[in-house]
Design a protein around this motif. Structure first.
Motif: not given
Length: 536
Positions: A10-17, A75-95
Protein backbone atom coordinates in the motif's frame (compact mmCIF):
# COMPACT_ATOMS: atom_id res chain seq x y z
CA UNK A 1 0.08 -12.19 1.70
CA UNK A 2 0.73 -11.29 5.35
CA UNK A 3 -0.35 -7.99 6.89
CA UNK A 4 3.10 -6.37 6.98
CA UNK A 5 3.66 -7.11 3.31
CA UNK A 6 0.25 -5.73 2.38
CA UNK A 7 1.09 -2.57 4.31
CA UNK A 8 4.34 -2.22 2.35
CA UNK A 9 2.49 -2.73 -0.93
CA UNK A 10 0.00 0.00 0.00
CA UNK A 11 2.79 2.42 0.92
CA UNK A 12 4.65 1.69 -2.33
CA UNK A 13 1.47 1.99 -4.40
CA UNK A 14 1.78 -1.55 -5.74
CA UNK A 15 -2.00 -1.94 -5.63
CA UNK A 16 -4.94 -1.70 -8.01
CA UNK A 17 -8.33 -0.03 -7.62
CA UNK A 18 -11.44 -1.26 -9.38
CA UNK A 19 -14.61 0.84 -9.36
CA UNK A 20 -17.88 -0.44 -10.75
CA UNK A 21 -21.09 1.55 -11.06
CA UNK A 22 -23.74 -1.14 -11.08
CA UNK A 23 -27.48 -0.82 -11.30
CA UNK A 24 -28.09 -0.78 -7.55
CA UNK A 25 -24.63 -0.32 -6.06
CA UNK A 26 -21.41 1.53 -6.69
CA UNK A 27 -18.48 -0.41 -5.31
CA UNK A 28 -14.75 0.23 -5.03
CA UNK A 29 -12.33 -2.66 -4.42
CA UNK A 30 -8.61 -2.34 -3.64
CA UNK A 31 -6.59 -5.35 -4.79
CA UNK A 32 -3.01 -6.46 -4.18
CA UNK A 33 -0.73 -7.54 -7.01
CA UNK A 34 -1.56 -11.18 -6.21
CA UNK A 35 -5.25 -10.43 -6.82
CA UNK A 36 -6.38 -10.52 -3.19
CA UNK A 37 -8.95 -7.99 -1.97
CA UNK A 38 -7.44 -5.58 0.56
CA UNK A 39 -10.43 -3.34 1.24
CA UNK A 40 -13.73 -2.28 -0.27
CA UNK A 41 -16.44 0.33 0.02
CA UNK A 42 -19.85 0.72 -1.54
CA UNK A 43 -22.81 3.01 -2.02
CA UNK A 44 -26.39 2.00 -2.68
CA UNK A 45 -28.38 3.86 -5.31
CA UNK A 46 -31.45 3.42 -7.48
CA UNK A 47 -32.27 4.66 -10.95
CA UNK A 48 -34.92 7.35 -11.12
CA UNK A 49 -37.81 7.76 -13.56
CA UNK A 50 -37.54 11.37 -14.75
CA UNK A 51 -40.18 12.42 -17.29
CA UNK A 52 -40.47 8.83 -18.47
CA UNK A 53 -36.68 8.32 -18.71
CA UNK A 54 -34.73 5.98 -16.43
CA UNK A 55 -31.66 7.91 -15.27
CA UNK A 56 -29.11 8.51 -12.53
CA UNK A 57 -28.19 12.13 -11.66
CA UNK A 58 -24.50 12.94 -12.17
CA UNK A 59 -24.20 14.27 -8.63
CA UNK A 60 -25.10 10.82 -7.35
CA UNK A 61 -22.47 9.28 -9.62
CA UNK A 62 -19.78 11.27 -7.86
CA UNK A 63 -21.32 11.07 -4.43
CA UNK A 64 -21.34 7.29 -4.80
CA UNK A 65 -17.78 7.05 -6.09
CA UNK A 66 -16.44 9.37 -3.40
CA UNK A 67 -18.35 7.62 -0.62
CA UNK A 68 -17.19 4.19 -1.78
CA UNK A 69 -13.58 5.32 -2.00
CA UNK A 70 -13.70 7.09 1.38
CA UNK A 71 -15.07 3.93 3.04
CA UNK A 72 -12.33 1.86 1.40
CA UNK A 73 -9.61 4.31 2.45
CA UNK A 74 -10.88 4.32 6.03
CA UNK A 75 -10.73 0.50 6.10
CA UNK A 76 -7.13 0.64 4.95
CA UNK A 77 -6.23 3.23 7.60
CA UNK A 78 -7.94 1.31 10.41
CA UNK A 79 -6.53 -2.09 9.48
CA UNK A 80 -3.04 -1.23 8.27
CA UNK A 81 -2.34 2.13 9.90
CA UNK A 82 -1.42 3.87 6.62
CA UNK A 83 -3.13 6.19 4.17
CA UNK A 84 -3.44 5.58 0.44
CA UNK A 85 -1.20 8.06 -1.33
CA UNK A 86 -0.35 6.18 -4.51
CA UNK A 87 -2.24 3.60 -6.54
CA UNK A 88 -0.43 1.74 -9.29
CA UNK A 89 -3.43 1.22 -11.56
CA UNK A 90 -7.11 2.16 -11.62
CA UNK A 91 -9.98 0.85 -13.71
CA UNK A 92 -13.60 1.95 -13.98
CA UNK A 93 -16.49 -0.19 -15.14
CA UNK A 94 -20.21 0.44 -15.19
CA UNK A 95 -23.52 -0.80 -16.48
CA UNK A 96 -23.20 -1.11 -20.24
CA UNK A 97 -24.98 0.76 -23.00
CA UNK A 98 -27.06 3.89 -22.57
CA UNK A 99 -26.50 7.42 -23.75
CA UNK A 100 -24.47 10.32 -22.38
CA UNK A 101 -24.13 13.25 -24.78
CA UNK A 102 -21.94 16.32 -24.18
CA UNK A 103 -21.42 19.63 -25.96
CA UNK A 104 -18.10 21.33 -26.80
CA UNK A 105 -18.07 22.88 -23.31
CA UNK A 106 -18.20 19.38 -21.79
CA UNK A 107 -21.69 19.97 -20.44
CA UNK A 108 -24.16 17.10 -20.52
CA UNK A 109 -26.98 17.87 -22.95
CA UNK A 110 -29.73 15.55 -21.64
CA UNK A 111 -29.96 13.41 -18.51
CA UNK A 112 -28.08 10.10 -18.72
CA UNK A 113 -30.35 7.60 -20.50
CA UNK A 114 -29.66 4.17 -19.06
CA UNK A 115 -29.87 0.68 -20.53
CA UNK A 116 -33.22 0.27 -18.79
CA UNK A 117 -35.12 2.52 -21.18
CA UNK A 118 -37.33 1.03 -23.89
CA UNK A 119 -37.71 4.21 -25.92
CA UNK A 120 -35.64 3.55 -29.04
CA UNK A 121 -37.65 0.83 -30.77
CA UNK A 122 -38.01 2.61 -34.13
CA UNK A 123 -34.31 3.47 -34.28
CA UNK A 124 -33.14 0.01 -33.24
CA UNK A 125 -35.36 -1.68 -35.82
CA UNK A 126 -34.26 0.64 -38.63
CA UNK A 127 -30.55 0.31 -37.85
CA UNK A 128 -30.80 -3.48 -37.57
CA UNK A 129 -32.19 -3.56 -41.13
CA UNK A 130 -29.61 -1.04 -42.37
CA UNK A 131 -26.63 -2.95 -40.98
CA UNK A 132 -28.06 -6.50 -41.16
CA UNK A 133 -26.73 -6.65 -37.61
CA UNK A 134 -28.78 -6.62 -34.43
CA UNK A 135 -28.89 -3.19 -32.79
CA UNK A 136 -30.59 -3.47 -29.36
CA UNK A 137 -32.63 -0.62 -27.95
CA UNK A 138 -30.08 -0.14 -25.17
CA UNK A 139 -27.17 0.68 -27.45
CA UNK A 140 -25.82 4.22 -27.63
CA UNK A 141 -26.25 4.44 -31.40
CA UNK A 142 -29.92 3.49 -31.04
CA UNK A 143 -30.40 6.29 -28.52
CA UNK A 144 -28.56 8.73 -30.80
CA UNK A 145 -30.57 7.78 -33.87
CA UNK A 146 -33.87 7.89 -31.96
CA UNK A 147 -33.00 11.39 -30.79
CA UNK A 148 -32.42 12.28 -34.45
CA UNK A 149 -35.74 10.74 -35.50
CA UNK A 150 -37.44 12.65 -32.68
CA UNK A 151 -35.79 15.86 -33.91
CA UNK A 152 -34.48 16.55 -30.41
CA UNK A 153 -32.86 19.98 -30.15
CA UNK A 154 -29.74 18.79 -28.35
CA UNK A 155 -28.51 16.65 -31.27
CA UNK A 156 -27.05 19.60 -33.19
CA UNK A 157 -24.86 20.49 -30.21
CA UNK A 158 -23.30 17.04 -29.70
CA UNK A 159 -19.53 17.03 -29.45
CA UNK A 160 -19.01 13.70 -27.66
CA UNK A 161 -21.06 10.69 -26.60
CA UNK A 162 -19.95 7.95 -24.23
CA UNK A 163 -21.04 5.38 -21.66
CA UNK A 164 -21.09 5.82 -17.89
CA UNK A 165 -17.72 4.08 -17.47
CA UNK A 166 -16.28 6.18 -20.29
CA UNK A 167 -17.59 9.37 -18.65
CA UNK A 168 -16.03 8.63 -15.25
CA UNK A 169 -12.71 7.64 -16.85
CA UNK A 170 -12.72 10.86 -18.87
CA UNK A 171 -13.19 12.94 -15.73
CA UNK A 172 -10.42 11.08 -13.89
CA UNK A 173 -7.89 11.06 -16.72
CA UNK A 174 -8.91 13.69 -19.25
CA UNK A 175 -8.96 10.99 -21.95
CA UNK A 176 -12.01 10.25 -24.12
CA UNK A 177 -11.42 6.50 -24.39
CA UNK A 178 -13.34 3.26 -23.96
CA UNK A 179 -12.58 -0.43 -23.66
CA UNK A 180 -13.58 -2.49 -26.69
CA UNK A 181 -16.10 -4.54 -24.70
CA UNK A 182 -17.93 -1.41 -23.54
CA UNK A 183 -17.57 0.13 -27.00
CA UNK A 184 -19.38 -2.88 -28.47
CA UNK A 185 -22.49 -1.67 -26.64
CA UNK A 186 -22.20 1.71 -28.34
CA UNK A 187 -21.65 0.66 -31.96
CA UNK A 188 -20.78 -2.60 -33.77
CA UNK A 189 -17.13 -3.64 -33.59
CA UNK A 190 -15.04 -5.06 -36.43
CA UNK A 191 -13.21 -8.12 -35.05
CA UNK A 192 -10.23 -7.74 -37.40
CA UNK A 193 -9.43 -4.11 -36.52
CA UNK A 194 -10.74 -4.22 -32.93
CA UNK A 195 -12.42 -0.91 -33.65
CA UNK A 196 -15.77 0.47 -34.72
CA UNK A 197 -17.09 -1.08 -37.93
CA UNK A 198 -16.27 1.61 -40.49
CA UNK A 199 -18.54 0.27 -43.22
CA UNK A 200 -21.53 0.46 -40.87
CA UNK A 201 -20.46 3.89 -39.64
CA UNK A 202 -20.39 5.10 -43.26
CA UNK A 203 -23.90 3.73 -43.82
CA UNK A 204 -25.09 5.58 -40.72
CA UNK A 205 -23.45 8.83 -41.79
CA UNK A 206 -25.04 8.55 -45.26
CA UNK A 207 -28.59 8.57 -43.90
CA UNK A 208 -30.31 11.79 -45.03
CA UNK A 209 -31.53 12.63 -41.52
CA UNK A 210 -27.96 12.24 -40.18
CA UNK A 211 -26.17 14.16 -42.94
CA UNK A 212 -27.78 17.44 -41.92
CA UNK A 213 -25.65 17.58 -38.75
CA UNK A 214 -22.11 19.00 -38.71
CA UNK A 215 -20.60 16.19 -36.62
CA UNK A 216 -19.36 12.82 -37.90
CA UNK A 217 -20.23 9.68 -35.95
CA UNK A 218 -16.68 8.36 -35.61
CA UNK A 219 -15.49 11.77 -34.39
CA UNK A 220 -17.98 11.94 -31.51
CA UNK A 221 -17.38 8.38 -30.25
CA UNK A 222 -14.61 7.64 -27.71
CA UNK A 223 -11.35 6.02 -28.85
CA UNK A 224 -11.46 2.21 -28.61
CA UNK A 225 -8.76 0.35 -26.66
CA UNK A 226 -8.36 -3.39 -26.00
CA UNK A 227 -7.52 -4.82 -22.57
CA UNK A 228 -3.88 -4.32 -21.61
CA UNK A 229 -3.48 -0.94 -23.29
CA UNK A 230 -2.83 2.17 -21.24
CA UNK A 231 -5.81 4.52 -21.35
CA UNK A 232 -4.15 7.46 -19.60
CA UNK A 233 -3.11 8.55 -16.13
CA UNK A 234 -4.98 9.85 -13.12
CA UNK A 235 -4.67 13.63 -13.23
CA UNK A 236 -4.24 15.75 -10.13
CA UNK A 237 -7.79 17.03 -10.61
CA UNK A 238 -8.98 13.45 -11.06
CA UNK A 239 -7.29 12.45 -7.81
CA UNK A 240 -9.07 15.26 -5.97
CA UNK A 241 -12.35 14.24 -7.57
CA UNK A 242 -11.89 10.64 -6.41
CA UNK A 243 -10.42 11.33 -2.96
CA UNK A 244 -11.93 14.40 -1.35
CA UNK A 245 -9.45 14.23 1.53
CA UNK A 246 -6.70 15.26 -0.89
CA UNK A 247 -4.38 12.43 0.19
CA UNK A 248 -4.31 10.53 -3.10
CA UNK A 249 -1.73 11.63 -5.65
CA UNK A 250 -2.14 11.68 -9.41
CA UNK A 251 -0.13 9.53 -11.82
CA UNK A 252 -1.93 6.18 -11.52
CA UNK A 253 -2.16 4.21 -14.75
CA UNK A 254 -5.76 4.19 -16.00
CA UNK A 255 -7.08 1.06 -17.70
CA UNK A 256 -9.57 1.15 -20.58
CA UNK A 257 -13.06 1.53 -19.06
CA UNK A 258 -15.26 -1.52 -19.42
CA UNK A 259 -18.87 -2.53 -19.06
CA UNK A 260 -20.11 -4.77 -16.30
CA UNK A 261 -20.45 -7.60 -18.82
CA UNK A 262 -16.74 -7.41 -19.56
CA UNK A 263 -15.73 -7.39 -15.90
CA UNK A 264 -18.08 -10.31 -15.34
CA UNK A 265 -16.23 -12.29 -18.01
CA UNK A 266 -12.91 -11.48 -16.39
CA UNK A 267 -14.13 -12.27 -12.87
CA UNK A 268 -15.34 -15.70 -14.00
CA UNK A 269 -12.36 -16.54 -16.25
CA UNK A 270 -14.68 -16.58 -19.26
CA UNK A 271 -12.87 -14.75 -22.06
CA UNK A 272 -11.65 -17.85 -23.92
CA UNK A 273 -13.61 -19.19 -26.89
CA UNK A 274 -16.35 -21.72 -25.98
CA UNK A 275 -16.57 -20.38 -22.44
CA UNK A 276 -19.37 -18.28 -21.04
CA UNK A 277 -20.74 -16.64 -17.96
CA UNK A 278 -24.06 -15.52 -16.54
CA UNK A 279 -24.52 -12.52 -14.29
CA UNK A 280 -27.74 -11.97 -12.38
CA UNK A 281 -28.69 -8.87 -10.42
CA UNK A 282 -31.10 -6.04 -11.22
CA UNK A 283 -30.71 -7.19 -14.80
CA UNK A 284 -29.33 -10.49 -16.06
CA UNK A 285 -27.16 -11.40 -18.98
CA UNK A 286 -25.30 -14.35 -20.41
CA UNK A 287 -22.09 -14.05 -22.40
CA UNK A 288 -20.88 -16.87 -24.65
CA UNK A 289 -17.54 -16.40 -26.43
CA UNK A 290 -18.00 -17.70 -29.97
CA UNK A 291 -15.62 -19.88 -31.95
CA UNK A 292 -17.66 -19.48 -35.16
CA UNK A 293 -20.05 -16.85 -36.54
CA UNK A 294 -23.78 -16.92 -35.80
CA UNK A 295 -25.93 -18.35 -38.60
CA UNK A 296 -28.56 -15.61 -38.45
CA UNK A 297 -29.32 -12.18 -37.04
CA UNK A 298 -31.48 -12.51 -33.91
CA UNK A 299 -33.21 -9.51 -32.36
CA UNK A 300 -32.82 -11.07 -28.91
CA UNK A 301 -29.09 -11.77 -29.21
CA UNK A 302 -26.57 -8.93 -28.92
CA UNK A 303 -23.20 -9.29 -30.63
CA UNK A 304 -20.60 -7.71 -28.35
CA UNK A 305 -16.98 -8.52 -27.49
CA UNK A 306 -14.69 -9.61 -24.68
CA UNK A 307 -12.40 -6.92 -23.22
CA UNK A 308 -9.77 -8.01 -25.75
CA UNK A 309 -12.09 -7.98 -28.75
CA UNK A 310 -13.30 -11.58 -29.29
CA UNK A 311 -16.91 -11.92 -30.50
CA UNK A 312 -19.52 -12.70 -27.85
CA UNK A 313 -23.19 -13.63 -28.12
CA UNK A 314 -25.02 -11.83 -25.34
CA UNK A 315 -28.52 -12.40 -24.02
CA UNK A 316 -29.53 -9.37 -21.97
CA UNK A 317 -32.67 -9.08 -19.85
CA UNK A 318 -33.73 -5.89 -18.13
CA UNK A 319 -35.10 -7.65 -15.05
CA UNK A 320 -33.90 -10.40 -12.75
CA UNK A 321 -33.66 -10.35 -8.96
CA UNK A 322 -35.25 -7.01 -7.99
CA UNK A 323 -38.68 -8.57 -7.46
CA UNK A 324 -37.19 -11.28 -5.24
CA UNK A 325 -35.58 -8.55 -3.16
CA UNK A 326 -38.92 -6.77 -2.83
CA UNK A 327 -40.73 -9.89 -1.65
CA UNK A 328 -37.95 -10.88 0.74
CA UNK A 329 -38.13 -7.36 2.15
CA UNK A 330 -41.85 -7.85 2.73
CA UNK A 331 -41.20 -11.11 4.59
CA UNK A 332 -38.55 -9.28 6.59
CA UNK A 333 -41.11 -6.68 7.66
CA UNK A 334 -43.45 -9.49 8.72
CA UNK A 335 -40.69 -11.10 10.77
CA UNK A 336 -39.95 -7.74 12.40
CA UNK A 337 -43.64 -7.31 13.25
CA UNK A 338 -43.39 -10.63 15.09
CA UNK A 339 -40.40 -9.33 17.04
CA UNK A 340 -37.81 -11.27 15.02
CA UNK A 341 -34.67 -9.47 13.92
CA UNK A 342 -33.30 -11.51 11.03
CA UNK A 343 -30.12 -10.72 9.14
CA UNK A 344 -30.59 -10.51 5.35
CA UNK A 345 -28.46 -13.60 4.73
CA UNK A 346 -30.57 -15.59 7.20
CA UNK A 347 -33.81 -14.35 5.65
CA UNK A 348 -32.74 -15.20 2.11
CA UNK A 349 -31.29 -18.51 3.24
CA UNK A 350 -34.49 -19.55 5.01
CA UNK A 351 -36.79 -18.61 2.14
CA UNK A 352 -34.55 -20.11 -0.56
CA UNK A 353 -34.29 -23.35 1.42
CA UNK A 354 -38.09 -23.46 1.67
CA UNK A 355 -38.39 -23.17 -2.13
CA UNK A 356 -36.68 -26.54 -2.55
CA UNK A 357 -39.78 -28.18 -1.02
CA UNK A 358 -42.00 -26.79 -3.80
CA UNK A 359 -43.42 -28.58 -6.82
CA UNK A 360 -41.12 -28.90 -9.82
CA UNK A 361 -43.39 -26.61 -11.89
CA UNK A 362 -43.90 -24.23 -8.92
CA UNK A 363 -47.47 -25.42 -8.55
CA UNK A 364 -48.69 -23.66 -11.67
CA UNK A 365 -47.89 -20.21 -10.25
CA UNK A 366 -46.47 -17.52 -12.55
CA UNK A 367 -44.61 -14.33 -11.75
CA UNK A 368 -43.39 -11.47 -13.95
CA UNK A 369 -40.47 -9.69 -12.25
CA UNK A 370 -40.79 -6.70 -14.58
CA UNK A 371 -39.87 -3.50 -12.78
CA UNK A 372 -39.04 -2.13 -16.21
CA UNK A 373 -39.86 -3.12 -19.76
CA UNK A 374 -38.50 -6.40 -21.11
CA UNK A 375 -37.27 -6.57 -24.70
CA UNK A 376 -37.20 -10.34 -25.01
CA UNK A 377 -40.92 -10.65 -24.23
CA UNK A 378 -41.76 -7.39 -26.03
CA UNK A 379 -43.03 -5.55 -22.95
CA UNK A 380 -42.45 -1.79 -23.32
CA UNK A 381 -42.88 -1.05 -19.61
CA UNK A 382 -42.65 -2.88 -16.33
CA UNK A 383 -45.55 -4.15 -14.24
CA UNK A 384 -44.47 -6.63 -11.54
CA UNK A 385 -47.23 -9.20 -11.55
CA UNK A 386 -48.01 -12.42 -9.68
CA UNK A 387 -50.54 -14.66 -11.44
CA UNK A 388 -52.29 -17.87 -10.42
CA UNK A 389 -55.32 -19.91 -11.45
CA UNK A 390 -57.88 -21.22 -8.95
CA UNK A 391 -56.37 -24.69 -9.16
CA UNK A 392 -52.74 -23.53 -8.73
CA UNK A 393 -51.01 -24.71 -5.56
CA UNK A 394 -50.28 -21.61 -3.52
CA UNK A 395 -47.98 -22.25 -0.59
CA UNK A 396 -44.78 -20.65 0.66
CA UNK A 397 -42.47 -23.14 -1.06
CA UNK A 398 -44.12 -22.72 -4.47
CA UNK A 399 -44.36 -18.95 -4.07
CA UNK A 400 -40.62 -18.54 -3.39
CA UNK A 401 -39.75 -21.06 -6.10
CA UNK A 402 -41.82 -19.00 -8.54
CA UNK A 403 -39.85 -15.88 -7.62
CA UNK A 404 -36.53 -17.62 -8.28
CA UNK A 405 -37.84 -19.23 -11.47
CA UNK A 406 -39.09 -15.88 -12.78
CA UNK A 407 -35.71 -14.21 -12.16
CA UNK A 408 -34.26 -16.41 -14.90
CA UNK A 409 -37.31 -16.73 -17.19
CA UNK A 410 -36.49 -14.03 -19.82
CA UNK A 411 -32.87 -15.24 -19.83
CA UNK A 412 -34.09 -18.79 -20.45
CA UNK A 413 -36.18 -17.63 -23.43
CA UNK A 414 -33.16 -15.86 -24.93
CA UNK A 415 -30.70 -18.65 -24.22
CA UNK A 416 -32.96 -21.16 -25.97
CA UNK A 417 -32.14 -19.32 -29.20
CA UNK A 418 -28.42 -19.93 -28.70
CA UNK A 419 -28.67 -23.47 -27.41
CA UNK A 420 -31.55 -24.84 -29.51
CA UNK A 421 -31.52 -22.77 -32.72
CA UNK A 422 -27.86 -21.82 -33.16
CA UNK A 423 -26.61 -24.98 -31.39
CA UNK A 424 -23.85 -22.99 -29.68
CA UNK A 425 -21.56 -25.24 -27.66
CA UNK A 426 -19.84 -24.15 -24.46
CA UNK A 427 -17.28 -25.93 -22.32
CA UNK A 428 -18.43 -24.14 -19.20
CA UNK A 429 -20.99 -21.56 -17.99
CA UNK A 430 -19.94 -19.72 -14.84
CA UNK A 431 -22.55 -17.80 -12.83
CA UNK A 432 -22.04 -14.75 -10.64
CA UNK A 433 -24.18 -12.21 -8.83
CA UNK A 434 -25.83 -11.63 -5.49
CA UNK A 435 -28.56 -14.22 -6.05
CA UNK A 436 -25.87 -16.92 -5.90
CA UNK A 437 -24.63 -15.86 -2.46
CA UNK A 438 -27.22 -18.21 -0.99
CA UNK A 439 -25.54 -21.54 -1.77
CA UNK A 440 -26.87 -24.07 -4.28
CA UNK A 441 -30.52 -23.04 -4.67
CA UNK A 442 -30.41 -20.42 -7.44
CA UNK A 443 -27.45 -22.19 -9.05
CA UNK A 444 -29.47 -25.41 -9.34
CA UNK A 445 -32.50 -23.55 -10.71
CA UNK A 446 -30.32 -21.96 -13.40
CA UNK A 447 -28.78 -25.32 -14.33
CA UNK A 448 -32.28 -26.80 -14.66
CA UNK A 449 -33.62 -23.79 -16.57
CA UNK A 450 -30.86 -23.95 -19.20
CA UNK A 451 -30.36 -27.73 -18.99
CA UNK A 452 -26.64 -26.92 -18.74
CA UNK A 453 -24.04 -27.42 -15.97
CA UNK A 454 -23.49 -24.20 -14.02
CA UNK A 455 -20.34 -23.41 -12.07
CA UNK A 456 -19.97 -20.83 -9.31
CA UNK A 457 -16.64 -19.46 -8.09
CA UNK A 458 -15.82 -18.27 -4.59
CA UNK A 459 -16.19 -14.63 -5.67
CA UNK A 460 -19.70 -15.17 -7.10
CA UNK A 461 -21.23 -12.17 -5.31
CA UNK A 462 -18.43 -9.63 -5.82
CA UNK A 463 -17.07 -10.18 -9.31
CA UNK A 464 -17.43 -6.85 -11.13
CA UNK A 465 -15.18 -4.31 -9.39
CA UNK A 466 -12.64 -7.03 -8.58
CA UNK A 467 -12.64 -8.00 -12.26
CA UNK A 468 -11.99 -4.37 -13.20
CA UNK A 469 -9.09 -4.20 -10.76
CA UNK A 470 -7.67 -7.35 -12.42
CA UNK A 471 -7.95 -5.67 -15.83
CA UNK A 472 -6.06 -2.67 -14.44
CA UNK A 473 -3.33 -5.00 -13.13
CA UNK A 474 -3.16 -6.62 -16.57
CA UNK A 475 -2.17 -3.22 -17.99
CA UNK A 476 0.73 -3.05 -15.53
CA UNK A 477 1.91 -6.66 -15.38
CA UNK A 478 1.25 -7.92 -18.89
CA UNK A 479 4.19 -9.66 -20.50
CA UNK A 480 5.03 -8.83 -24.10
CA UNK A 481 2.35 -10.38 -26.29
CA UNK A 482 0.57 -12.10 -23.38
CA UNK A 483 -3.11 -12.75 -24.12
CA UNK A 484 -5.77 -11.90 -21.55
CA UNK A 485 -7.07 -15.50 -21.49
CA UNK A 486 -3.56 -16.79 -20.66
CA UNK A 487 -3.05 -14.14 -17.99
CA UNK A 488 -6.28 -15.17 -16.29
CA UNK A 489 -5.70 -18.92 -16.59
CA UNK A 490 -2.07 -19.06 -15.49
CA UNK A 491 -1.89 -16.24 -12.98
CA UNK A 492 -5.26 -15.08 -11.69
CA UNK A 493 -7.23 -18.32 -11.51
CA UNK A 494 -4.53 -20.96 -11.23
CA UNK A 495 -5.75 -21.96 -7.75
CA UNK A 496 -9.44 -21.03 -8.11
CA UNK A 497 -12.10 -23.03 -6.28
CA UNK A 498 -15.20 -23.78 -8.33
CA UNK A 499 -18.41 -25.68 -7.54
CA UNK A 500 -20.44 -27.14 -10.42
CA UNK A 501 -24.07 -28.30 -10.35
CA UNK A 502 -25.66 -30.37 -13.10
CA UNK A 503 -29.26 -30.25 -14.35
CA UNK A 504 -31.68 -32.74 -12.84
CA UNK A 505 -34.09 -34.26 -15.36
CA UNK A 506 -37.26 -33.94 -13.27
CA UNK A 507 -36.45 -30.32 -12.47
CA UNK A 508 -35.64 -29.56 -16.12
CA UNK A 509 -39.08 -30.84 -17.10
CA UNK A 510 -40.66 -28.88 -14.26
CA UNK A 511 -39.00 -25.65 -15.32
CA UNK A 512 -40.05 -26.23 -18.94
CA UNK A 513 -43.65 -26.55 -17.73
CA UNK A 514 -43.25 -23.32 -15.75
CA UNK A 515 -41.95 -21.57 -18.89
CA UNK A 516 -44.92 -22.85 -20.89
CA UNK A 517 -47.24 -21.30 -18.29
CA UNK A 518 -45.11 -18.13 -18.27
CA UNK A 519 -45.40 -17.71 -22.05
CA UNK A 520 -49.11 -18.54 -22.05
CA UNK A 521 -49.87 -15.81 -19.51
CA UNK A 522 -47.83 -13.08 -21.21
CA UNK A 523 -51.03 -11.47 -22.56
CA UNK A 524 -52.01 -10.85 -18.93
CA UNK A 525 -48.76 -8.92 -18.41
CA UNK A 526 -49.32 -7.04 -21.68
CA UNK A 527 -52.81 -6.04 -20.54
CA UNK A 528 -51.38 -4.82 -17.21
CA UNK A 529 -48.91 -2.63 -19.11
CA UNK A 530 -51.74 -1.27 -21.25
CA UNK A 531 -54.30 -0.73 -18.49
CA UNK A 532 -52.21 0.34 -15.48
CA UNK A 533 -50.68 3.66 -16.40
CA UNK A 534 -47.60 4.84 -14.49
CA UNK A 535 -47.25 8.30 -12.99
CA UNK A 536 -44.15 10.16 -14.14
Amino acid sequence: MDESRVRNEIVSGNISLGIELGSTRIKAVLVSDDFQTIASGDYLWENELDNGIWTYPLEKVWDGIQTSYATLALQVHDKFGVDIKKIGSIGVSAMMHGYMAFDKNNEILVPFRTWRNNITGDAAEALTKLFNFNIPERWSVAHLYQAILNDEKHVKDIDFITTLAGYVTWKLSGEKVIGVGDASGMFPIDEASVNYNKAMADKFSSLPEVKKYDWNLLDILPTVLPAGKKAGELTDDGAKLLDQSGTLQGGSLIAPPEGDAGTGMVATNSVKKRTGNISAGTSAFSMVVLDSPMKAVHRDIDMVTTPDGAPVAMVHTNNSSSDINAWVGLFGEFAKALGLQLKPDDLYGTLFAESVKGDQDAGGLVNYAYLSGENITRMPEGRPLFVRKPDSKLNLANFIKTQIYSAFAPLKIGMDILLREEHIKTNVLVAQGGIFKTPVVAQQVLADALNTPISVMENAGEGGPWGMAVLALFCVNRKNGEALEDYLATRVFKDATTATLYPEEASVQGYDKFIDNYKAALPVEAEAVKSMKMKN
